[in-house]
Design a protein around this motif. Sequence first.
Motif, PDB file in Angstrom:
ATOM      1  N   LYS A  99       0.835  -1.216   0.000  1.00  9.67           N
ATOM      2  CA  LYS A  99       0.000   0.000   0.000  1.00  9.67           C
ATOM      3  C   LYS A  99       0.859   1.251   0.000  1.00  9.67           C
ATOM      4  CE  LYS A  99      -1.126   2.118   3.449  1.00  9.67           C
ATOM      5  NZ  LYS A  99      -0.795   3.390   4.158  1.00  9.67           N
ATOM      6  N   ILE A 100       1.912   1.250   0.816  1.00  9.21           N
ATOM      7  CA  ILE A 100       2.800   2.400   0.916  1.00  9.21           C
ATOM      8  C   ILE A 100       3.513   2.665  -0.414  1.00  9.21           C
ATOM      9  CG2 ILE A 100       4.909   3.250   2.034  1.00  9.21           C
ATOM     10  CD1 ILE A 100       3.937   1.802   4.584  1.00  9.21           C
ATOM     11  N   SER A 101       3.765   1.593  -1.167  1.00  6.23           N
ATOM     12  CA  SER A 101       4.431   1.745  -2.464  1.00  6.23           C
ATOM     13  C   SER A 101       3.464   2.182  -3.560  1.00  6.23           C
ATOM     14  CB  SER A 101       5.106   0.432  -2.869  1.00  6.23           C
ATOM     15  OG  SER A 101       4.132  -0.561  -3.183  1.00  6.23           O
ATOM     16  N   GLY A 102       2.188   2.297  -3.221  1.00  2.00           N
ATOM     17  CA  GLY A 102       1.209   2.788  -4.186  1.00  2.00           C
ATOM     18  C   GLY A 102       0.279   1.746  -4.766  1.00  2.00           C
ATOM     19  N   ASP A 103       0.294   0.536  -4.203  1.00  2.00           N
ATOM     20  CA  ASP A 103      -0.559  -0.548  -4.704  1.00  2.00           C
ATOM     21  C   ASP A 103      -1.996  -0.343  -4.206  1.00  2.00           C
ATOM     22  OD1 ASP A 103      -1.927  -2.947  -5.170  1.00  2.00           O
ATOM     23  OD2 ASP A 103      -0.100  -4.141  -4.973  1.00  2.00           O
ATOM     24  N   ARG A 104      -2.897   0.059  -5.091  1.00  2.00           N
ATOM     25  CA  ARG A 104      -4.283   0.345  -4.706  1.00  2.00           C
ATOM     26  C   ARG A 104      -5.047  -0.932  -4.351  1.00  2.00           C
ATOM     27  NH1 ARG A 104      -5.915   5.388  -5.450  1.00  2.00           N
ATOM     28  NH2 ARG A 104      -8.105   4.755  -5.489  1.00  2.00           N
ATOM     29  N   ASP A 105      -4.677  -2.051  -4.970  1.00  2.00           N
ATOM     30  CA  ASP A 105      -5.339  -3.315  -4.640  1.00  2.00           C
ATOM     31  C   ASP A 105      -5.054  -3.711  -3.195  1.00  2.00           C
ATOM     32  OD1 ASP A 105      -6.451  -3.569  -7.132  1.00  2.00           O
ATOM     33  OD2 ASP A 105      -4.831  -4.815  -7.925  1.00  2.00           O
ATOM     34  N   ALA A 106      -3.825  -3.474  -2.745  1.00  2.00           N
ATOM     35  CA  ALA A 106      -3.461  -3.782  -1.356  1.00  2.00           C
ATOM     36  C   ALA A 106      -4.255  -2.905  -0.396  1.00  2.00           C
ATOM     37  CB  ALA A 106      -1.963  -3.580  -1.155  1.00  2.00           C
ATOM     38  N   ARG A 107      -4.384  -1.628  -0.754  1.00  2.00           N
ATOM     39  CA  ARG A 107      -5.173  -0.711   0.082  1.00  2.00           C
ATOM     40  C   ARG A 107      -6.611  -1.200   0.185  1.00  2.00           C
ATOM     41  NH1 ARG A 107      -8.781   3.335  -0.806  1.00  2.00           N
ATOM     42  NH2 ARG A 107      -8.818   5.068   0.702  1.00  2.00           N
ATOM     43  N   GLN A 108      -7.181  -1.617  -0.953  1.00  2.00           N
ATOM     44  CA  GLN A 108      -8.557  -2.092  -0.964  1.00  2.00           C
ATOM     45  C   GLN A 108      -8.733  -3.327  -0.085  1.00  2.00           C
ATOM     46  OE1 GLN A 108     -10.925  -0.442  -2.273  1.00  2.00           O
ATOM     47  NE2 GLN A 108     -12.649  -1.871  -2.072  1.00  2.00           N
ATOM     48  N   ARG A 109      -7.769  -4.234  -0.127  1.00  2.00           N
ATOM     49  CA  ARG A 109      -7.859  -5.435   0.699  1.00  2.00           C
ATOM     50  C   ARG A 109      -7.766  -5.091   2.184  1.00  2.00           C
ATOM     51  NH1 ARG A 109      -4.412 -10.537  -0.560  1.00  2.00           N
ATOM     52  NH2 ARG A 109      -5.870 -11.304   1.017  1.00  2.00           N
ATOM     53  N   LEU A 110      -6.936  -4.113   2.521  1.00  2.00           N
ATOM     54  CA  LEU A 110      -6.820  -3.692   3.918  1.00  2.00           C
ATOM     55  C   LEU A 110      -8.137  -3.103   4.415  1.00  2.00           C
ATOM     56  CD1 LEU A 110      -3.264  -2.111   3.803  1.00  2.00           C
ATOM     57  CD2 LEU A 110      -3.959  -4.022   5.278  1.00  2.00           C
ATOM     58  N   VAL A 111      -8.789  -2.345   3.548  1.00  2.87           N
ATOM     59  CA  VAL A 111     -10.076  -1.763   3.925  1.00  2.87           C
ATOM     60  C   VAL A 111     -11.138  -2.851   4.033  1.00  2.87           C
ATOM     61  CG1 VAL A 111     -11.948  -0.234   3.189  1.00  2.87           C
ATOM     62  CG2 VAL A 111      -9.568   0.501   2.934  1.00  2.87           C
ATOM     63  N   GLU A 112     -11.305  -3.630   2.982  1.00  3.34           N
ATOM     64  CA  GLU A 112     -12.354  -4.652   2.971  1.00  3.34           C
ATOM     65  C   GLU A 112     -12.140  -5.703   4.057  1.00  3.34           C
ATOM     66  OE1 GLU A 112     -12.805  -6.380  -0.868  1.00  3.34           O
ATOM     67  OE2 GLU A 112     -13.669  -4.566  -1.761  1.00  3.34           O
ATOM     68  N   GLY A 113     -10.885  -5.986   4.346  1.00  3.28           N
ATOM     69  CA  GLY A 113     -10.597  -7.005   5.354  1.00  3.28           C
ATOM     70  C   GLY A 113     -10.968  -6.603   6.762  1.00  3.28           C
ATOM     71  N   ASN A 114     -11.275  -5.321   6.976  1.00  2.00           N
ATOM     72  CA  ASN A 114     -11.605  -4.860   8.328  1.00  2.00           C
ATOM     73  C   ASN A 114     -13.006  -4.261   8.439  1.00  2.00           C
ATOM     74  OD1 ASN A 114      -9.002  -5.132  10.023  1.00  2.00           O
ATOM     75  ND2 ASN A 114      -8.285  -4.229   8.110  1.00  2.00           N
ATOM     76  N   LEU A 115     -13.774  -4.309   7.355  1.00  3.81           N
ATOM     77  CA  LEU A 115     -15.118  -3.742   7.398  1.00  3.81           C
ATOM     78  C   LEU A 115     -16.036  -4.514   8.360  1.00  3.81           C
ATOM     79  CD1 LEU A 115     -15.736  -2.904   3.630  1.00  3.81           C
ATOM     80  CD2 LEU A 115     -15.387  -1.297   5.509  1.00  3.81           C
ATOM     81  N   LYS A 116     -15.846  -5.815   8.459  1.00  2.00           N
ATOM     82  CA  LYS A 116     -16.696  -6.593   9.364  1.00  2.00           C
ATOM     83  C   LYS A 116     -16.491  -6.144  10.806  1.00  2.00           C
ATOM     84  CE  LYS A 116     -17.920 -11.271  10.843  1.00  2.00           C
ATOM     85  NZ  LYS A 116     -17.664 -12.732  10.682  1.00  2.00           N
ATOM     86  N   ARG A 117     -15.236  -5.852  11.169  1.00  4.49           N
ATOM     87  CA  ARG A 117     -14.962  -5.414  12.538  1.00  4.49           C
ATOM     88  C   ARG A 117     -15.620  -4.065  12.808  1.00  4.49           C
ATOM     89  NH1 ARG A 117     -15.383  -6.608  17.372  1.00  4.49           N
ATOM     90  NH2 ARG A 117     -13.954  -5.587  18.819  1.00  4.49           N
ATOM     91  N   VAL A 118     -15.684  -3.222  11.788  1.00  4.19           N
ATOM     92  CA  VAL A 118     -16.367  -1.933  11.936  1.00  4.19           C
ATOM     93  C   VAL A 118     -17.832  -2.161  12.294  1.00  4.19           C
ATOM     94  CG1 VAL A 118     -17.165   0.140  10.734  1.00  4.19           C
ATOM     95  CG2 VAL A 118     -14.830  -0.673  10.384  1.00  4.19           C
ATOM     96  N   VAL A 119     -18.477  -3.086  11.595  1.00  8.54           N
ATOM     97  CA  VAL A 119     -19.887  -3.388  11.858  1.00  8.54           C
ATOM     98  C   VAL A 119     -20.054  -3.935  13.281  1.00  8.54           C
ATOM     99  CG1 VAL A 119     -21.859  -4.810  11.187  1.00  8.54           C
ATOM    100  CG2 VAL A 119     -20.405  -3.779   9.435  1.00  8.54           C
ATOM    101  N   GLU A 120     -19.151  -4.816  13.692  1.00  8.15           N
ATOM    102  CA  GLU A 120     -19.238  -5.374  15.048  1.00  8.15           C
ATOM    103  C   GLU A 120     -19.096  -4.284  16.098  1.00  8.15           C
ATOM    104  OE1 GLU A 120     -17.418  -9.836  14.090  1.00  8.15           O
ATOM    105  OE2 GLU A 120     -16.116  -8.251  14.868  1.00  8.15           O
ATOM    106  N   LEU A 121     -18.168  -3.365  15.887  1.00  4.98           N
ATOM    107  CA  LEU A 121     -17.998  -2.252  16.826  1.00  4.98           C
ATOM    108  C   LEU A 121     -19.233  -1.363  16.831  1.00  4.98           C
ATOM    109  CD1 LEU A 121     -14.275  -1.321  16.125  1.00  4.98           C
ATOM    110  CD2 LEU A 121     -15.190  -2.247  18.252  1.00  4.98           C
ATOM    111  N   ALA A 122     -19.835  -1.153  15.665  1.00  2.20           N
ATOM    112  CA  ALA A 122     -21.062  -0.354  15.591  1.00  2.20           C
ATOM    113  C   ALA A 122     -22.165  -1.010  16.409  1.00  2.20           C
ATOM    114  CB  ALA A 122     -21.495  -0.199  14.136  1.00  2.20           C
ATOM    115  N   GLY A 123     -22.215  -2.347  16.377  1.00  7.45           N
ATOM    116  CA  GLY A 123     -23.203  -3.062  17.173  1.00  7.45           C
ATOM    117  C   GLY A 123     -23.044  -2.795  18.652  1.00  7.45           C
ATOM    118  N   ASN A 124     -21.803  -2.589  19.091  1.00 10.45           N
ATOM    119  CA  ASN A 124     -21.548  -2.306  20.510  1.00 10.45           C
ATOM    120  C   ASN A 124     -22.108  -0.954  20.945  1.00 10.45           C
ATOM    121  OD1 ASN A 124     -20.148  -4.707  20.779  1.00 10.45           O
ATOM    122  ND2 ASN A 124     -18.151  -3.784  20.433  1.00 10.45           N
ATOM    123  N   PHE A 125     -22.262  -0.029  19.991  1.00  2.46           N
ATOM    124  CA  PHE A 125     -22.749   1.309  20.318  1.00  2.46           C
ATOM    125  C   PHE A 125     -24.217   1.496  19.938  1.00  2.46           C
ATOM    126  CE2 PHE A 125     -18.196   1.848  20.312  1.00  2.46           C
ATOM    127  CZ  PHE A 125     -17.971   2.763  21.325  1.00  2.46           C
TER     128      PHE A 125
END
Length: 259
Positions: free
Chosen positions: A115-141
């Motif tokens: 991602k740091i080297s400019g790979d947009r696919d890597a950035r996308q995987r980092l985002v998508e790979g953590n979206l579920k945790r975002v939803v779980e945290l939202a459930g806590n609130f």
Amino acid sequence: MEQKEFLEKVHGLLTLADGRGGSITEAMMEEPFAGENLDADQILSLRSYLKANGVAIVSDEEDAAASGKVVKMTSVRGAGRMESQEKKIYKSYLAEMELLQTYAPEEEAALFARKISGDRDARQRLVEGNLKRVVELAGNFAGRGVPLTDLVQEGNMELLLLVDEHSGTGFQEDMEIRIAAAMQMLVEEYSGNDSFKNRMADLANKLMDASEEYAEDMGEQPTIEDLAKILHVRPDEVETVMKMSMNAMTMDETGFGGE
């Protein structure tokens, strides 16, 4: 305090809470950080992170009354406080997350390097790979006056910011702390919490002074990141204050702000 030391102390509190049935007292939470002079933002982040991980923070009186019989909350405890419609939305979000491409923990460092080297696919995987945790945290609130969709949106925005600015080391811990703090701030904003309003007003004044001083010294307008560093706050807090100020100005100019 070094970040590693801070996280070790936080994890120590999680272990302590686990051994006590899921709760700790205010004094227990503060004890590991005695003498560290944590500021209001750090304390808020600490409380939010602990709560997001199922830890109940109780008073000494509540702790004594419970006699160690506090029931441990799970990472999805918020679902029990949702209205029927929000429960359906929550389950739908989680189902959608199962369709996204995730990554194994051992892949994270390599993805950040790409991602740091400019790979947009890597950035996308980092985002998508953590979206579920975002939803779980939202459930806590959930059930605290903020629509679940707004909580998820706030968490996703924080995730995007963090992925873009992070180097990868300690990412998971930072992500949970930052997202939980952002959601807690949103809850306070929705509730019209006086302390939140006062803190935002104070930050707005400091923001204006810092911006003017920076422009005079450097000969150019500061970026959000510049202001965040000067004021020792998160970039998203600077953005929040700016949005609130812009909204107030718009209301004044259009006459919808009232007397």
